[in-house]
Scaffold this motif. Structure first.
Motif, PDB file in Angstrom:
ATOM      1  N   PHE A 113      54.339  48.285  37.952  1.00  0.00           N
ATOM      2  CA  PHE A 113      53.556  47.254  37.260  1.00  0.00           C
ATOM      3  C   PHE A 113      54.228  46.874  35.935  1.00  0.00           C
ATOM      4  O   PHE A 113      54.601  47.742  35.150  1.00  0.00           O
ATOM      5  N   PRO A 163      47.285  48.595  34.775  1.00  0.00           N
ATOM      6  CA  PRO A 163      45.880  48.699  34.362  1.00  0.00           C
ATOM      7  C   PRO A 163      45.478  50.125  33.980  1.00  0.00           C
ATOM      8  O   PRO A 163      44.395  50.334  33.441  1.00  0.00           O
ATOM      9  N   ASP A 164      46.330  51.108  34.240  1.00  0.00           N
ATOM     10  CA  ASP A 164      45.963  52.496  33.882  1.00  0.00           C
ATOM     11  C   ASP A 164      46.255  52.810  32.414  1.00  0.00           C
ATOM     12  O   ASP A 164      46.036  53.942  31.973  1.00  0.00           O
ATOM     13  N   LEU A 210      48.766  56.744  36.382  1.00  0.00           N
ATOM     14  CA  LEU A 210      47.915  56.894  37.565  1.00  0.00           C
ATOM     15  C   LEU A 210      48.347  55.979  38.709  1.00  0.00           C
ATOM     16  O   LEU A 210      47.910  56.164  39.844  1.00  0.00           O
ATOM     17  N   ARG A 236      50.925  54.289  41.503  1.00  0.00           N
ATOM     18  CA  ARG A 236      51.717  55.068  42.455  1.00  0.00           C
ATOM     19  C   ARG A 236      53.226  55.006  42.221  1.00  0.00           C
ATOM     20  O   ARG A 236      53.973  55.689  42.930  1.00  0.00           O
ATOM     21  N   PHE A 277      51.283  40.911  38.590  1.00  0.00           N
ATOM     22  CA  PHE A 277      50.403  40.784  39.760  1.00  0.00           C
ATOM     23  C   PHE A 277      50.763  39.518  40.532  1.00  0.00           C
ATOM     24  O   PHE A 277      50.736  39.509  41.767  1.00  0.00           O
ATOM     25  N   LYS A 329      52.668  38.909  44.768  1.00  0.00           N
ATOM     26  CA  LYS A 329      52.135  38.120  45.883  1.00  0.00           C
ATOM     27  C   LYS A 329      53.092  36.999  46.300  1.00  0.00           C
ATOM     28  O   LYS A 329      52.778  36.180  47.161  1.00  0.00           O
ATOM     29  N   GLN A 342      52.252  44.982  47.073  1.00  0.00           N
ATOM     30  CA  GLN A 342      51.918  46.048  46.130  1.00  0.00           C
ATOM     31  C   GLN A 342      53.176  46.707  45.576  1.00  0.00           C
ATOM     32  O   GLN A 342      54.292  46.447  46.029  1.00  0.00           O
ATOM     33  N   ILE A 343      52.949  47.593  44.616  1.00  0.00           N
ATOM     34  CA  ILE A 343      53.997  48.514  44.164  1.00  0.00           C
ATOM     35  C   ILE A 343      53.582  49.906  44.599  1.00  0.00           C
ATOM     36  O   ILE A 343      52.381  50.126  44.832  1.00  0.00           O
ATOM     37  N   PRO A 344      54.478  50.872  44.763  1.00  0.00           N
ATOM     38  CA  PRO A 344      55.904  50.766  44.512  1.00  0.00           C
ATOM     39  C   PRO A 344      56.681  50.326  45.761  1.00  0.00           C
ATOM     40  O   PRO A 344      56.203  50.491  46.883  1.00  0.00           O
ATOM     41  N   GLU A 394      55.367  52.016  50.651  1.00  0.00           N
ATOM     42  CA  GLU A 394      54.514  53.197  50.842  1.00  0.00           C
ATOM     43  C   GLU A 394      55.117  54.388  50.083  1.00  0.00           C
ATOM     44  O   GLU A 394      56.168  54.932  50.462  1.00  0.00           O
ATOM     45  N   SER A 395      54.392  54.807  49.065  1.00  0.00           N
ATOM     46  CA  SER A 395      54.904  55.884  48.211  1.00  0.00           C
ATOM     47  C   SER A 395      55.217  57.153  49.017  1.00  0.00           C
ATOM     48  O   SER A 395      56.219  57.825  48.750  1.00  0.00           O
ATOM     49  N   ARG A 423      43.949  61.419  39.912  1.00  0.00           N
ATOM     50  CA  ARG A 423      43.143  60.194  40.004  1.00  0.00           C
ATOM     51  C   ARG A 423      41.683  60.449  39.656  1.00  0.00           C
ATOM     52  O   ARG A 423      40.844  59.572  39.826  1.00  0.00           O
TER      53      ARG A 423
HETATM   54  N1  GTB Z   1      49.451  53.216  50.207  1.00  0.00           N
HETATM   55  C1  GTB Z   1      50.235  52.543  49.201  1.00  0.00           C
HETATM   56  C2  GTB Z   1      51.259  53.527  48.605  1.00  0.00           C
HETATM   57  O1  GTB Z   1      50.985  54.749  48.625  1.00  0.00           O
HETATM   58  O2  GTB Z   1      52.341  53.099  48.154  1.00  0.00           O
HETATM   59  C3  GTB Z   1      49.277  52.000  48.131  1.00  0.00           C
HETATM   60  C4  GTB Z   1      50.002  51.194  47.085  1.00  0.00           C
HETATM   61  C5  GTB Z   1      49.031  50.690  46.032  1.00  0.00           C
HETATM   62  O3  GTB Z   1      47.810  50.877  46.120  1.00  0.00           O
HETATM   63  N2  GTB Z   1      49.585  50.033  45.004  1.00  0.00           N
HETATM   64  C6  GTB Z   1      48.775  49.518  43.931  1.00  0.00           C
HETATM   65  C7  GTB Z   1      49.015  48.004  43.799  1.00  0.00           C
HETATM   66  O4  GTB Z   1      50.123  47.562  43.880  1.00  0.00           O
HETATM   67  C8  GTB Z   1      49.172  50.190  42.611  1.00  0.00           C
HETATM   68  S1  GTB Z   1      48.817  51.923  42.631  1.00  0.00           S
HETATM   69  N3  GTB Z   1      47.943  47.253  43.565  1.00  0.00           N
HETATM   70  C9  GTB Z   1      48.044  45.839  43.353  1.00  0.00           C
HETATM   71  C10 GTB Z   1      47.442  45.056  44.464  1.00  0.00           C
HETATM   72  O5  GTB Z   1      47.057  45.641  45.504  1.00  0.00           O
HETATM   73  O6  GTB Z   1      47.365  43.843  44.291  1.00  0.00           O
HETATM   74  C11 GTB Z   1      46.989  51.900  42.633  1.00  0.00           C
HETATM   75  C12 GTB Z   1      46.439  52.042  41.239  1.00  0.00           C
HETATM   76  C13 GTB Z   1      46.193  50.932  40.470  1.00  0.00           C
HETATM   77  C14 GTB Z   1      45.612  51.091  39.211  1.00  0.00           C
HETATM   78  C15 GTB Z   1      45.289  52.370  38.753  1.00  0.00           C
HETATM   79  N4  GTB Z   1      44.677  52.518  37.464  1.00  0.00           N
HETATM   80  O7  GTB Z   1      44.490  51.544  36.733  1.00  0.00           O
HETATM   81  O8  GTB Z   1      44.312  53.658  37.113  1.00  0.00           O
HETATM   82  C16 GTB Z   1      45.559  53.469  39.534  1.00  0.00           C
HETATM   83  C17 GTB Z   1      46.138  53.296  40.793  1.00  0.00           C
END
Ligand code: GTB
Length: 215
Positions: A8, A12-13, A18, A20, A42, A46, A58-60, A71-72, A173
Motif C-alpha cells: 500500500f 490503512p493500518d 497488519l 499482508r 487503491f 484496480k 490487491q497487494i501483495p 497470494e501472500s 490481526r
Molecule cells: N488472500 C490474499 C493474500 O493473502 O495475499 C489477501 C490479500 C489482501 O487482502 N490484500 C489487501 C488489499 O489489497 C491488503 S491486506 N486490499 C485492498 C482491496 O481489496 O481493495 C488486508 C488488510 C488491509 C488493511 C488492514 N488494516 O488496516 O489493518 C489490515 C489488513
C-alpha cells in the motif's frame, strides 16, 4: 534479478504492519533476500497493469524474472522452497511446517478477519451487537486450540518456520482485543517472533513508508 513486491502507498493500518505485505517483507528478511517494493494506491490496484499481476486487485504481489505471483501464502511458500531458512530440510518436518502455513491461512485467519472486519464495516447495523459474541467465540475456540498445541514450545513444530511466520502475522490481526493475551503462551509466542531481527527490519521498512506518507 532482484524481486519486486507491492505494498500500500498509504496503508490503512497506520504503520502497524497488519497488511499482508508485512508477511512477505518478513519472509524476505528471514531468507536474506533483498527486494524492491513498489507502492500502489487503491486506484492503481484496480487498473489493468496491476490486475494483470493480481486478478483481485490487491497487494501483495511478487515479481521475479518471468514469474509473477499473488497470494501472500503462495509467495511465501515459493520463497521458502527456493531459499533455506523457512522450511525444514527433512521431508516429513517440511510437510508439517507447510500444514501449519495452511492452518494459519485456512483455519485461523478466516474467523480472525471476520471478527476484525465486522467491527469496521458492520458497526452501524442493528444486529451488530448480537453477532459479536458468536464471532468472538469462534476466534476464542481457535486460539484455545492453538494455545493447547503450542504448550510450552517456542515454535509450532521444532525450529521457527514459514508456518510460525504466517501464524504470527495472523495473530497480530487481533490488536487491542485482549483475545491473544488470554493465553500467555500465545502472547509470548507473538512477542518472541516480533523480537526476531528479520521481523524488526521488515516492520521498520513498512513503518518508514507510512511515516513518509504521513510526513
Ligand atoms: N488472500 C490474499 C493474500 O493473502 O495475499 C489477501 C490479500 C489482501 O487482502 N490484500 C489487501 C488489499 O489489497 C491488503 S491486506 N486490499 C485492498 C482491496 O481489496 O481493495 C488486508 C488488510 C488491509 C488493511 C488492514 N488494516 O488496516 O489493518 C489490515 C489488513
Amino acid at each position: 534479478m532482484r524481486p519486486t513486491i507491492t505494498a500500500f502507498e498509504r496503508s490503512p493500518d497506520l504503520g502497524r504492519g497488519l497488511a499482508r505485505d508485512m508477511r512477505v517483507r518478513w519472509a524476505m528478511e528471514e531468507i536474506g533476500q533483498p527486494c524492491d517494493v513498489r507502492l500502489v494506491s487503491f486506484e492503481q490496484m484496480k487498473q489493468p497493469a496491476h490486475l494483470a499481476l493480481h486478478p483481485f486487485g490487491q497487494i501483495p504481489t511478487y515479481e521475479e524474472d518471468n514469474l509473477a505471483l499473488f497470494e501472500s501464502g503462495a509467495i511465501i511458500l515459493h520463497l521458502a522452497q527456493k531459499h533455506p531458512g523457512l522450511l525444514p530440510v527433512d521431508a516429513d518436518a517440511r510437510a508439517r511446517a507447510i500444514a501449519w502455513m495452511f492452518a494459519a491461512l485456512n483455519t485461523m485467519e478466516p474467523p480472525i478477519v471476520e471478527y476484525g472486519m465486522s467491527k469496521v464495516v458492520e458497526r452501524g447495523q442493528p444486529w451488530f451487537e448480537a453477532r459479536q459474541p458468536m464471532l468472538e467465540d469462534r476466534v476464542r475456540t481457535r486460539l484455545g486450540q492453538l494455545s493447547a498445541r503450542l504448550g510450552t514450545a517456542d515454535w509450532l513444530d521444532g525450529d521457527f518456520s514459514a508456518g510460525d511466520l504466517l501464524m504470527v502475522t495472523v495473530l497480530r490481526r487481533l490488536p487491542g482485543s485482549g483475545l491473544v493475551e488470554e493465553h500467555p503462551n500465545l502472547a509470548a509466542y507473538v512477542t518472541r517472533a516480533e523480537a526476531r531481527p528479520a521481523y524488526q527490519r521488515a516492520f521498520a521498512a513498512q513503518l518508514a513508508v507510512f511515516n513518509r506518507a504521513a510526513g
